[in-house]
Design an enzyme around this catalytic site. Sequence first.
Site, PDB file in Angstrom:
ATOM      1  N   CYS A   2       0.786  -1.195   0.000  1.00 38.77           N
ATOM      2  CA  CYS A   2       0.000   0.000   0.000  1.00 38.77           C
ATOM      3  C   CYS A   2       0.840   1.278   0.000  1.00 38.77           C
ATOM      4  O   CYS A   2       0.377   2.305  -0.466  1.00 38.77           O
ATOM      5  CB  CYS A   2      -0.901  -0.031   1.221  1.00 38.77           C
ATOM      6  SG  CYS A   2      -2.190   1.157   1.247  1.00 38.77           S
ATOM      7  N   ARG A  27      -2.545   4.554   5.576  1.00 39.17           N
ATOM      8  CA  ARG A  27      -3.136   3.918   4.400  1.00 39.17           C
ATOM      9  C   ARG A  27      -3.584   2.496   4.685  1.00 39.17           C
ATOM     10  O   ARG A  27      -4.301   1.889   3.895  1.00 39.17           O
ATOM     11  CB  ARG A  27      -2.128   3.928   3.249  1.00 39.17           C
ATOM     12  CG  ARG A  27      -1.766   5.320   2.777  1.00 39.17           C
ATOM     13  CD  ARG A  27      -0.573   5.311   1.842  1.00 39.17           C
ATOM     14  NE  ARG A  27      -0.875   4.722   0.558  1.00 39.17           N
ATOM     15  CZ  ARG A  27      -1.239   5.409  -0.521  1.00 39.17           C
ATOM     16  NH1 ARG A  27      -1.356   6.720  -0.454  1.00 39.17           N
ATOM     17  NH2 ARG A  27      -1.478   4.819  -1.656  1.00 39.17           N
ATOM     18  N   TRP A  74      -0.193  -4.182   2.183  1.00 38.55           N
ATOM     19  CA  TRP A  74      -1.541  -4.643   2.503  1.00 38.55           C
ATOM     20  C   TRP A  74      -1.758  -5.883   1.661  1.00 38.55           C
ATOM     21  O   TRP A  74      -1.760  -5.823   0.439  1.00 38.55           O
ATOM     22  CB  TRP A  74      -2.549  -3.551   2.171  1.00 38.55           C
ATOM     23  CG  TRP A  74      -3.957  -3.821   2.570  1.00 38.55           C
ATOM     24  CD1 TRP A  74      -4.496  -3.745   3.815  1.00 38.55           C
ATOM     25  CD2 TRP A  74      -5.040  -4.192   1.692  1.00 38.55           C
ATOM     26  NE1 TRP A  74      -5.834  -4.022   3.771  1.00 38.55           N
ATOM     27  CE2 TRP A  74      -6.199  -4.310   2.481  1.00 38.55           C
ATOM     28  CE3 TRP A  74      -5.136  -4.419   0.318  1.00 38.55           C
ATOM     29  CZ2 TRP A  74      -7.442  -4.648   1.950  1.00 38.55           C
ATOM     30  CZ3 TRP A  74      -6.374  -4.768  -0.218  1.00 38.55           C
ATOM     31  CH2 TRP A  74      -7.499  -4.877   0.604  1.00 38.55           C
ATOM     32  N   ASN A  98       3.308  -1.526  -5.530  1.00 37.32           N
ATOM     33  CA  ASN A  98       1.885  -1.386  -5.242  1.00 37.32           C
ATOM     34  C   ASN A  98       1.113  -1.829  -6.474  1.00 37.32           C
ATOM     35  O   ASN A  98       1.517  -1.531  -7.599  1.00 37.32           O
ATOM     36  CB  ASN A  98       1.517   0.070  -4.940  1.00 37.32           C
ATOM     37  CG  ASN A  98       1.948   0.499  -3.557  1.00 37.32           C
ATOM     38  OD1 ASN A  98       2.362  -0.315  -2.738  1.00 37.32           O
ATOM     39  ND2 ASN A  98       1.843   1.787  -3.287  1.00 37.32           N
ATOM     40  N   GLY A  99      -0.031  -2.486  -6.263  1.00 35.93           N
ATOM     41  CA  GLY A  99      -0.857  -2.890  -7.392  1.00 35.93           C
ATOM     42  C   GLY A  99      -0.985  -4.397  -7.489  1.00 35.93           C
ATOM     43  O   GLY A  99      -0.610  -5.139  -6.581  1.00 35.93           O
ATOM     44  N   GLU A 481     -24.083   5.171   5.548  1.00 38.55           N
ATOM     45  CA  GLU A 481     -22.767   5.637   5.975  1.00 38.55           C
ATOM     46  C   GLU A 481     -22.533   5.333   7.446  1.00 38.55           C
ATOM     47  O   GLU A 481     -21.431   4.946   7.852  1.00 38.55           O
ATOM     48  CB  GLU A 481     -22.633   7.134   5.691  1.00 38.55           C
ATOM     49  CG  GLU A 481     -21.353   7.776   6.191  1.00 38.55           C
ATOM     50  CD  GLU A 481     -20.085   7.263   5.515  1.00 38.55           C
ATOM     51  OE1 GLU A 481     -18.997   7.674   5.947  1.00 38.55           O
ATOM     52  OE2 GLU A 481     -20.185   6.449   4.572  1.00 38.55           O
ATOM     53  N   LYS A 485     -19.477   3.001   8.843  1.00 42.61           N
ATOM     54  CA  LYS A 485     -18.483   3.466   9.805  1.00 42.61           C
ATOM     55  C   LYS A 485     -18.407   2.540  11.013  1.00 42.61           C
ATOM     56  O   LYS A 485     -17.326   2.223  11.503  1.00 42.61           O
ATOM     57  CB  LYS A 485     -18.820   4.895  10.267  1.00 42.61           C
ATOM     58  CG  LYS A 485     -18.522   5.954   9.237  1.00 42.61           C
ATOM     59  CD  LYS A 485     -17.026   6.139   9.044  1.00 42.61           C
ATOM     60  CE  LYS A 485     -16.734   6.813   7.717  1.00 42.61           C
ATOM     61  NZ  LYS A 485     -16.887   5.947   6.550  1.00 42.61           N
ATOM     62  N   GLU A 488     -16.694  -0.700  10.005  1.00 40.68           N
ATOM     63  CA  GLU A 488     -15.294  -0.502   9.620  1.00 40.68           C
ATOM     64  C   GLU A 488     -14.367  -0.481  10.825  1.00 40.68           C
ATOM     65  O   GLU A 488     -13.282  -1.076  10.780  1.00 40.68           O
ATOM     66  CB  GLU A 488     -15.138   0.832   8.874  1.00 40.68           C
ATOM     67  CG  GLU A 488     -15.434   0.807   7.400  1.00 40.68           C
ATOM     68  CD  GLU A 488     -15.172   2.152   6.760  1.00 40.68           C
ATOM     69  OE1 GLU A 488     -14.545   2.171   5.685  1.00 40.68           O
ATOM     70  OE2 GLU A 488     -15.586   3.194   7.303  1.00 40.68           O
ATOM     71  N   HIS A 504     -40.367  -5.475   5.327  1.00 42.43           N
ATOM     72  CA  HIS A 504     -40.164  -6.398   4.198  1.00 42.43           C
ATOM     73  C   HIS A 504     -38.982  -7.332   4.421  1.00 42.43           C
ATOM     74  O   HIS A 504     -38.374  -7.811   3.456  1.00 42.43           O
ATOM     75  CB  HIS A 504     -39.986  -5.620   2.896  1.00 42.43           C
ATOM     76  CG  HIS A 504     -41.198  -4.853   2.488  1.00 42.43           C
ATOM     77  ND1 HIS A 504     -42.361  -5.462   2.091  1.00 42.43           N
ATOM     78  CD2 HIS A 504     -41.437  -3.521   2.446  1.00 42.43           C
ATOM     79  CE1 HIS A 504     -43.268  -4.554   1.799  1.00 42.43           C
ATOM     80  NE2 HIS A 504     -42.733  -3.361   2.015  1.00 42.43           N
ATOM     81  N   LYS A 603      -6.447   2.787   3.035  1.00 41.09           N
ATOM     82  CA  LYS A 603      -6.989   4.112   2.771  1.00 41.09           C
ATOM     83  C   LYS A 603      -7.196   4.364   1.285  1.00 41.09           C
ATOM     84  O   LYS A 603      -8.250   4.795   0.861  1.00 41.09           O
ATOM     85  CB  LYS A 603      -6.036   5.173   3.349  1.00 41.09           C
ATOM     86  CG  LYS A 603      -6.538   6.606   3.201  1.00 41.09           C
ATOM     87  CD  LYS A 603      -7.793   6.839   4.010  1.00 41.09           C
ATOM     88  CE  LYS A 603      -8.266   8.263   3.938  1.00 41.09           C
ATOM     89  NZ  LYS A 603      -9.542   8.452   4.641  1.00 41.09           N
TER      90      LYS A 603
END
Length: 608
Positions: A2, A27, A74, A98-99, A481, A485, A488, A504, A603
């Site tokens: 990362c 990150r 990461w 990275n990637g 949201e 949060k 997370e 429902h 991040k």
Amino acid sequence: MCGIVGAIADRDVVPVLIEGLKRLEYRGYDSAGIAVVDQQDVRRVRRTGRVAEMEGAAAAEGFNASLGIGHTRWATHGGVTEANAHPHISHGVALVHNGIIENHEEQREKLRALGYVFESQTDTEVIAHLMHHHLKGGDDLLAALQRTVKELTGAYALAVVSRQEPDRMVCARMGCPLLIGVGEGENFIASDVSAIIQATRRVIFLEEGDTAEVTRASVKVFDGKDQPVQRDVHVSDVSLASLELGPYRHFMQKEIHEQPRAIADTIEAVVDGGFSPTLFGANAEAALKDIEGVQILACGTSYYAGMTARYWLEAIAGVPCNVEIASEYRYRAAYANPKHLIVTISQSGETLDTMEALKYAKSLGHEHTLSICNVPESAIPRASELVCYTRAGAEIGVASTKAFTTQLAALFQLTVVLGKLRGKVTPEQEADYLEQLRHLPGSVQHALNLEPQIAAWAERFASKSDALFLGRGLHYPIALEGALKLKEISYIHAEAYPAGELKHGPLALVDADMPVVVIAPNDVLLEKVKSNMQEVRARGGELFVLTDQDSHFSESEGVHVIRTPRHVGVLSPIVHTIPVQLLAYHTALARGTDVDKPRNLAKSVTVE
């Protein structure tokens, strides 16, 4: 991914590498390492866990060198092990990456046939062996890199050093951010300017397909055809103070409390000059006046900002709007209307799925594109016709807070501008919206003052395993949201639903152990929400109601109420975001989780 940092200087760069990695911790990562060229040999230290553990090992082994690279990883390919941590080395060639390399299995088989032995499960080790293979064939370090990347399919940011060439490092970029820091008699490589801001503010942002050679005295950049090219040097305005905690316990708490200022900075231009198309670029009026619809592409929290904007755009501007998760849009046969405005939303401006979705939209014939982003000169704004930069400042906590509310402020500005251009917003309405914006930072500050009451709620949430969030209309995305949060950073399973959908299906989950958060401002749907709340109470559910000063709610057994400032009209979603952020933060605090670096998350998501 990362995080990447590299340095070449006439001084010991190990402290620079370590400090850079520490500034990249926000990150998200699970291992860290550095490799240095020391007396024409490559030395490496890697550790799972935090940078501090790796730093201690480097000190114990006496690392000292004038050339080196570092990485926080990461995990993607392969588990969290020291063998999978970066840097990876092949016969004196060390690199960080990275990637994701999509054709790594094909390359791995080819390299095994050539006699290379693999020590890790990563796709990155393939690149190291390819580099060595080309060096062995007679290429120098730069030529080997340029040849290697042409054999790779996928996304990468690479920094490479070699014991054979101890006076330079090389790097490459495709799909993942990478920049070069320009110093005096020393130069740097990083995936994020925060990693090198302590050493230089002068940066060169590499573009797609670029490779570069970096020495103490020079920087040479080459485009995707390996031709020399000039890239502009920018002076970063990232503040060191924004990268420090100050009086706060965590960056997330700091960034929650920075929202009044971040919003004020984001709306400064419209407060000073009104709702003008020039907010989005000099040629924005021509691009915006004839659009027939809006297509919003985003991921995660930014997607919820887009969902909120859909209500605004259709109700205020009278323009049809579709909001789609970028990673889904890019893989379906989407209908393209060239008169639809493509709006991409990204905090970092480097979110891979959003970037690729933008490319796909343009390939379908969409001519008008607008980016809402927090990072100037990042990839997505550079690829967009129009840009609106949110002015949130550096956001370090992995869970986005001030980036989200400033995105909402920017999207509201876009809404009113489109409404004016389409004749849907009268001068009187424009004046009213401007007045609401002026009062918004103050309303957010009032919501922040509720923190002690919300912290008390959090103590009740900390022992729970599940939670439900409900909202209607404009406030349904804020419920989403809030649930995001909470899950997370506290690791409590949380879901959000439109309150009308409760009967429902989700109502089956409600019992005394399932706290239900209800966002219930004093708007036209309030009475409907009250009915939904009765459904919860009838099943023994405990309600936590976020409402307004002028709503008529009273606490009772099983019903807890916190009142935000007076209802602020169409901007109410922004104000009601604050309590759900604080609830997640204080619940995580009570549970003892790592607030700023939640497990398994990063991040800047620059892989699929």
